[in-house]
Design a protein around this motif. Structure first.
Motif, PDB file in Angstrom:
ATOM      1  N   PRO A   6       0.825  -1.215   0.000  1.00 33.67           N
ATOM      2  CA  PRO A   6       0.000   0.000   0.000  1.00 33.67           C
ATOM      3  C   PRO A   6       0.855   1.259   0.000  1.00 33.67           C
ATOM      4  CG  PRO A   6       0.096  -0.940   2.191  1.00 33.67           C
ATOM      5  CD  PRO A   6       0.824  -1.890   1.280  1.00 33.67           C
ATOM      6  N   LYS A   9      -0.512   6.927   1.635  1.00 37.76           N
ATOM      7  CA  LYS A   9      -1.888   7.432   1.765  1.00 37.76           C
ATOM      8  C   LYS A   9      -2.838   6.297   2.176  1.00 37.76           C
ATOM      9  CE  LYS A   9      -5.581   9.601  -0.862  1.00 37.76           C
ATOM     10  NZ  LYS A   9      -6.049   9.988  -2.188  1.00 37.76           N
ATOM     11  N   GLU A  10      -2.702   5.132   1.534  1.00 41.11           N
ATOM     12  CA  GLU A  10      -3.555   3.986   1.863  1.00 41.11           C
ATOM     13  C   GLU A  10      -3.322   3.511   3.292  1.00 41.11           C
ATOM     14  OE1 GLU A  10      -4.122   1.748  -2.418  1.00 41.11           O
ATOM     15  OE2 GLU A  10      -2.202   1.544  -1.375  1.00 41.11           O
ATOM     16  N   ILE A  11      -2.073   3.547   3.735  1.00 45.16           N
ATOM     17  CA  ILE A  11      -1.757   3.145   5.116  1.00 45.16           C
ATOM     18  C   ILE A  11      -2.394   4.122   6.097  1.00 45.16           C
ATOM     19  CG2 ILE A  11       0.117   2.937   6.805  1.00 45.16           C
ATOM     20  CD1 ILE A  11       1.843   1.810   4.530  1.00 45.16           C
ATOM     21  N   GLU A  13      -5.048   6.057   5.611  1.00 48.88           N
ATOM     22  CA  GLU A  13      -6.497   5.860   5.596  1.00 48.88           C
ATOM     23  C   GLU A  13      -6.894   4.612   6.361  1.00 48.88           C
ATOM     24  OE1 GLU A  13      -7.661   5.759   1.502  1.00 48.88           O
ATOM     25  OE2 GLU A  13      -7.303   7.904   1.214  1.00 48.88           O
ATOM     26  N   ALA A  14      -6.140   3.535   6.173  1.00 54.97           N
ATOM     27  CA  ALA A  14      -6.442   2.284   6.867  1.00 54.97           C
ATOM     28  C   ALA A  14      -6.278   2.442   8.374  1.00 54.97           C
ATOM     29  CB  ALA A  14      -5.540   1.171   6.350  1.00 54.97           C
ATOM     30  N   THR A  15      -5.251   3.171   8.787  1.00 53.22           N
ATOM     31  CA  THR A  15      -5.014   3.397  10.213  1.00 53.22           C
ATOM     32  C   THR A  15      -6.149   4.227  10.810  1.00 53.22           C
ATOM     33  OG1 THR A  15      -2.643   3.352   9.786  1.00 53.22           O
ATOM     34  CG2 THR A  15      -3.334   4.267  11.884  1.00 53.22           C
ATOM     35  N   THR A  19      -8.608  -0.345   9.731  1.00 54.46           N
ATOM     36  CA  THR A  19      -8.661  -1.490   8.818  1.00 54.46           C
ATOM     37  C   THR A  19      -7.240  -1.860   8.396  1.00 54.46           C
ATOM     38  OG1 THR A  19      -8.889  -0.059   6.890  1.00 54.46           O
ATOM     39  CG2 THR A  19     -10.925  -0.840   7.916  1.00 54.46           C
ATOM     40  N   PRO A  21      -4.632  -2.421   5.190  1.00 51.75           N
ATOM     41  CA  PRO A  21      -4.529  -2.069   3.773  1.00 51.75           C
ATOM     42  C   PRO A  21      -4.211  -3.236   2.844  1.00 51.75           C
ATOM     43  CG  PRO A  21      -2.608  -1.304   4.960  1.00 51.75           C
ATOM     44  CD  PRO A  21      -3.545  -1.871   5.973  1.00 51.75           C
ATOM     45  N   LYS A  23      -5.073  -7.227   2.283  1.00 56.80           N
ATOM     46  CA  LYS A  23      -5.947  -8.333   2.700  1.00 56.80           C
ATOM     47  C   LYS A  23      -5.348  -9.663   2.264  1.00 56.80           C
ATOM     48  CE  LYS A  23      -9.418  -5.570   3.869  1.00 56.80           C
ATOM     49  NZ  LYS A  23      -9.809  -5.366   5.221  1.00 56.80           N
ATOM     50  N   THR A  26      -5.815 -10.360  -1.334  1.00 58.32           N
ATOM     51  CA  THR A  26      -4.857  -9.700  -2.232  1.00 58.32           C
ATOM     52  C   THR A  26      -3.642 -10.592  -2.448  1.00 58.32           C
ATOM     53  OG1 THR A  26      -5.559  -7.584  -1.294  1.00 58.32           O
ATOM     54  CG2 THR A  26      -3.525  -7.588  -2.586  1.00 58.32           C
ATOM     55  N   PHE A  51       1.596  -5.353   7.927  1.00 60.87           N
ATOM     56  CA  PHE A  51       0.388  -5.522   7.119  1.00 60.87           C
ATOM     57  C   PHE A  51       0.501  -6.771   6.246  1.00 60.87           C
ATOM     58  CE2 PHE A  51       0.554  -0.767   7.542  1.00 60.87           C
ATOM     59  CZ  PHE A  51      -0.484  -0.680   8.455  1.00 60.87           C
TER      60      PHE A  51
END
Length: 142
Positions: A6, A9-11, A13-15, A19, A21, A23, A26, A51
């Motif tokens: 990820p 930015k994705e990390i 948002e997940a934090t 959630t 980032p 799965k 994936t 992750f």
């Protein structure tokens, strides 16, 4: 592995959303895409990647995740597939050059703890010359 990792930015948002980032699905899709159904797989990232570790924990197969600092030759030979991020590859390369340099200095009776840039350049030049010789031999069939 870079495609699966990820972005910052994705990390973030997940934090914020509590959630994960990456799965397990994936990772499964990545393995399926490369037709690695029952092979042992070793993921190496530059830094500790919790992750990815969490995402691989639920897989019912031999999948390991490690940061490049902990990787050794035994780990690499033990698995069938190696997936390494570009950043981890560069770091591992630098580490191996330094460690190889220390070994060569010890072997030559020069006990030193630091390797100079000049020594590294000399070893890289020698390695380049050896690669050229090997390629030349391949071309002439020797």
């Amino acid at each position: 592995v870079d495609d699966m990792l990820p972005s910052a930015k994705e990390i973030k948002e997940a934090t914020e959303n509590n959630t994960v980032p990456i799965k397990t699905k994936t990772v499964q899709n990545f393995l399926k895409k490369h037709n690695w159904h029952d092979d042992s797989v070793f993921f190496v990232d530059d830094e500790k990647n919790d992750f990815l570790r969490v995402a691989t924990n639920n897989l019912k197969r031999d999948v390991r995740v490690m940061e490049q600092v902990g990787v050794n030759v035994y780990d690499l030979l033990k698995v069938k597939r190696l997936v390494i991020s570009k950043k981890a590859l560069r770091s591992l390369e630098e580490r191996l050059v330094r460690e190889t340099g220390k070994y060569i200095c010890r072997r030559e009776g020069k006990f030193q703890t630091t390797i100079t840039e000049e020594q590294i350049l000399k070893w890289e030049e020698n390695a380049r010359i050896m690669r050229e010789k090997v390629e030349a031999r391949k071309k002439i069939g020797a």
